[in-house]
Design a protein around this motif. Structure first.
Motif, PDB file in Angstrom:
ATOM      1  N   SER A   1       0.821  -1.211   0.000  1.00 43.19           N
ATOM      2  CA  SER A   1       0.000   0.000   0.000  1.00 43.19           C
ATOM      3  C   SER A   1       0.853   1.259   0.000  1.00 43.19           C
ATOM      4  N   ASP A   2       2.149   1.128   0.340  1.00 41.80           N
ATOM      5  CA  ASP A   2       3.028   2.292   0.350  1.00 41.80           C
ATOM      6  C   ASP A   2       3.149   2.915  -1.042  1.00 41.80           C
ATOM      7  N   ALA A   3       3.033   2.097  -2.077  1.00 38.47           N
ATOM      8  CA  ALA A   3       3.120   2.635  -3.438  1.00 38.47           C
ATOM      9  C   ALA A   3       2.002   3.629  -3.680  1.00 38.47           C
ATOM     10  N   LEU A   4       0.777   3.250  -3.359  1.00 35.78           N
ATOM     11  CA  LEU A   4      -0.357   4.152  -3.553  1.00 35.78           C
ATOM     12  C   LEU A   4      -0.261   5.353  -2.625  1.00 35.78           C
ATOM     13  N   ARG A   5       0.233   5.116  -1.443  1.00 32.72           N
ATOM     14  CA  ARG A   5       0.352   6.203  -0.473  1.00 32.72           C
ATOM     15  C   ARG A   5       1.344   7.260  -0.946  1.00 32.72           C
ATOM     16  N   ARG A   6       2.462   6.819  -1.504  1.00 35.51           N
ATOM     17  CA  ARG A   6       3.438   7.778  -2.013  1.00 35.51           C
ATOM     18  C   ARG A   6       2.875   8.578  -3.184  1.00 35.51           C
ATOM     19  N   ILE A   7       2.172   7.891  -4.062  1.00 34.12           N
ATOM     20  CA  ILE A   7       1.620   8.564  -5.232  1.00 34.12           C
ATOM     21  C   ILE A   7       0.536   9.557  -4.826  1.00 34.12           C
TER      22      ILE A   7
ATOM     23  N   ALA B   1       2.311  12.932  -2.991  1.00 36.75           N
ATOM     24  CA  ALA B   1       3.374  13.718  -3.628  1.00 36.75           C
ATOM     25  C   ALA B   1       2.848  14.313  -4.924  1.00 36.75           C
ATOM     26  N   PRO B   2       3.251  15.537  -5.251  1.00 38.00           N
ATOM     27  CA  PRO B   2       2.754  16.192  -6.461  1.00 38.00           C
ATOM     28  C   PRO B   2       3.369  15.623  -7.726  1.00 38.00           C
ATOM     29  N   ASP B   3       2.643  15.815  -8.840  1.00 35.92           N
ATOM     30  CA  ASP B   3       3.155  15.483 -10.166  1.00 35.92           C
ATOM     31  C   ASP B   3       3.587  14.012 -10.185  1.00 35.92           C
ATOM     32  N   GLU B   4       4.702  13.702 -10.852  1.00 36.20           N
ATOM     33  CA  GLU B   4       5.150  12.318 -10.930  1.00 36.20           C
ATOM     34  C   GLU B   4       6.178  11.979  -9.854  1.00 36.20           C
ATOM     35  N   LEU B   5       6.425  12.891  -8.923  1.00 38.22           N
ATOM     36  CA  LEU B   5       7.419  12.633  -7.884  1.00 38.22           C
ATOM     37  C   LEU B   5       7.040  11.409  -7.059  1.00 38.22           C
ATOM     38  N   GLY B   6       5.756  11.288  -6.724  1.00 35.56           N
ATOM     39  CA  GLY B   6       5.324  10.144  -5.925  1.00 35.56           C
ATOM     40  C   GLY B   6       5.548   8.832  -6.645  1.00 35.56           C
ATOM     41  N   PHE B   7       5.288   8.816  -7.954  1.00 28.37           N
ATOM     42  CA  PHE B   7       5.547   7.618  -8.762  1.00 28.37           C
ATOM     43  C   PHE B   7       7.025   7.262  -8.704  1.00 28.37           C
TER      44      PHE B   7
ATOM     45  N   ALA C   1       8.022   5.917  -5.277  1.00 28.19           N
ATOM     46  CA  ALA C   1       7.524   4.562  -5.045  1.00 28.19           C
ATOM     47  C   ALA C   1       8.395   3.532  -5.767  1.00 28.19           C
ATOM     48  N   TYR C   2       8.827   3.852  -6.981  1.00 28.45           N
ATOM     49  CA  TYR C   2       9.666   2.908  -7.716  1.00 28.45           C
ATOM     50  C   TYR C   2      11.050   2.804  -7.089  1.00 28.45           C
TER      51      TYR C   2
END
Length: 429
Positions: free
Chosen positions: A41-47, A50-56, A59-60
């Motif tokens: 669930s941390d992947a979705l939480r980061r996305i 975080a703004p823009d694609e930073l969360g993506f 997460a990676y």
């Protein structure tokens, strides 16, 4: 609601890649060559936080999701999904799925840069260079190949090997500089020494290379000694702003210009001009911001799936790009006479794709050298960069100029600005 149902609600059902989530659910074509594996669930939480694609990107890098297959497929998908907006009902669904704790952002991965001090001061520039380059010489060898050349190669066709293409690039610069035996050459940002060693070995020059990275400088000295060039090649660990032993007959800067910064642009070119002898030649090889792209966009990623924010934090802290017309104007303001401009945009896309192949082919060794997070950063960054150059959202130019004095440029009427018919020799590193 399952994770995949939530993803389908947000992203749509017509996905080019497959998603497989930690709760056992999946969405997307079963026969897709690429699968995004959502590990927690941390992947979705980061996305979500975080703004823009930073969360993506975070997460990676953190390993919250894996890309099983072609990283380019995922980045192409991100491009097509840029206009996706999360509706209030979907936000409510996310909180039901993740819990209210999802409102609290997770700490960023340790690979994120945290520089301090005045931007583009000598100390901060040294820290930025150390962050980017002092990862592991062996890691860079895996990615870049034996030449350890971290800049755009020049390809005669798509069957050219990376090593031959890098030799082409060094030879192209050498011809633009008019190198000949006895020429005194300065290479600013020399990296692991590729240009100065090529120039000394194949053109008989006396060369000085300078880099802010101590591991690079140490390795370049070793290479010079192994090639029996240490009597004509000097490698310095230091800042170009501290070089005072001009004049040089030729000055080059290959892949370093992105670190200079707008506030230092005038000083950079004035120093390069001062270090040149009259009629000396200068080649500046650097990534440029495409004129149609916003100034805030870092040209290595542009719109192809990753934002400047990711690049600034994980790849090139304090990196800045400038439109080539502004670069030419700044050079001429520093009293250079600009004589030739060449775009190598398509060449950098080919170079980056080869670097991605190298990294993926020896992934386990790369992870051992630099850690999984850093290897993930480079995989994501280079793939996104390749797409950006392919779509003209990033550009790269070589600008050749002279220190013209009294109207005398020192150039012949038809100076050579092209590769010879015969390919240049490839150094056996």
């Amino acid at each position: 609601m399952t994770v995949s149902e939530f993803l389908g609600d947000v992203l749509g059902s017509e996905l080019p890649v497959r998603f497989r989530a930690y709760d056992g659910s999946a969405i997307g074509p079963a026969g897709a060559r690429t699968t995004v594996v959502v590990q927690s669930s941390d992947a979705l939480r980061r996305i979500a936080t975080a703004p823009d694609e930073l969360g993506f990107g975070r997460a990676y890098v953190a390993g919250d999701f894996e890309i099983d297959g072609d990283v380019f497929d995922v980045l192409q998908m991100l491009t097509t999904l840029q206009e996706v907006k999360v509706r209030p009902a979907q936000i409510a669904s996310a909180f039901k799925l993740l819990g209210m704790h999802a409102l609290r952002p997770l700490p960023p991965p340790p690979e994120e840069a945290r520089l301090r001090g005045r931007r583009h001061s000598k100390a901060r520039d040294a820290a930025a260079i150390s962050f980017h380059y002092d990862v592991s010489n062996e890691f860079y060898r895996i990615v870049l190949g034996p030449s350890l050349t971290y800049s755009c190669a020049v390809w005669t066709d798509t069957t050219t090997t990376l090593e031959a293409a890098q030799a082409n690039k060094h030879e192209l610069v050498a011809r633009k500089l008019g190198l000949r035996p006895g020429t005194r050459l300065l290479d600013i940002g020399c990296g692991w020494g590729g240009m100065v060693l090529h120039a000394a070995r194949h053109h008989g020059v006396h060369a000085v290379g300078v880099t802010l990275s101590k591991p690079q400088a140490d390795h370049a000295r070793i290479r010079a000694k192994e090639l029996h060039l240490d009597d004509v090649v000097e490698i310095r660990h230091g800042d170009y702003r501290d070089i005072t032993d001009g004049p040089y007959d030729a000055v080059t800067s290959i892949g370093m210009f992105e670190h200079v910064g707008l506030s230092q642009l005038a000083d950079y070119f004035e120093r390069c001009h001062a270090l040149l002898a009259p009629q000396g030649r200068f080649v500046n090889h650097g990534i440029s911001r495409a004129a149609h792209m916003p100034i805030a966009t870092h040209g290595r990623f542009a719109r192809r799936g990753l934002s400047r924010d990711f690049t600034e934090r994980y790849v090139f802290p304090d990196g800045e790009l400038h439109e080539v017309g502004a670069v030419v104007s700044a050079m001429q303001a520093a009293r250079f006479e600009v004589r030739h401009v060449e775009s190598l945009r398509e060449h950098y896309a080919l170079t980056l794709r080869q670097w991605v192949k190298n990294l993926e082919a020896d992934w386990s060794a790369a992870v051992r050298e630099a850690g999984a997070g850093r290897a993930r950063v480079w995989r994501l960054y280079m793939a996104a960069a390749a797409l950006g150059f392919e779509q003209d959202e990033g550009e790269i130019h070589q600008v050749m100029a002279t220190k013209t004095v009294g109207g005398d440029s020192g150039l012949p009427l038809r100076p050579s600005v092209a590769l010879p018919d015969e390919p240049p020799p490839v150094t056996n590193w």
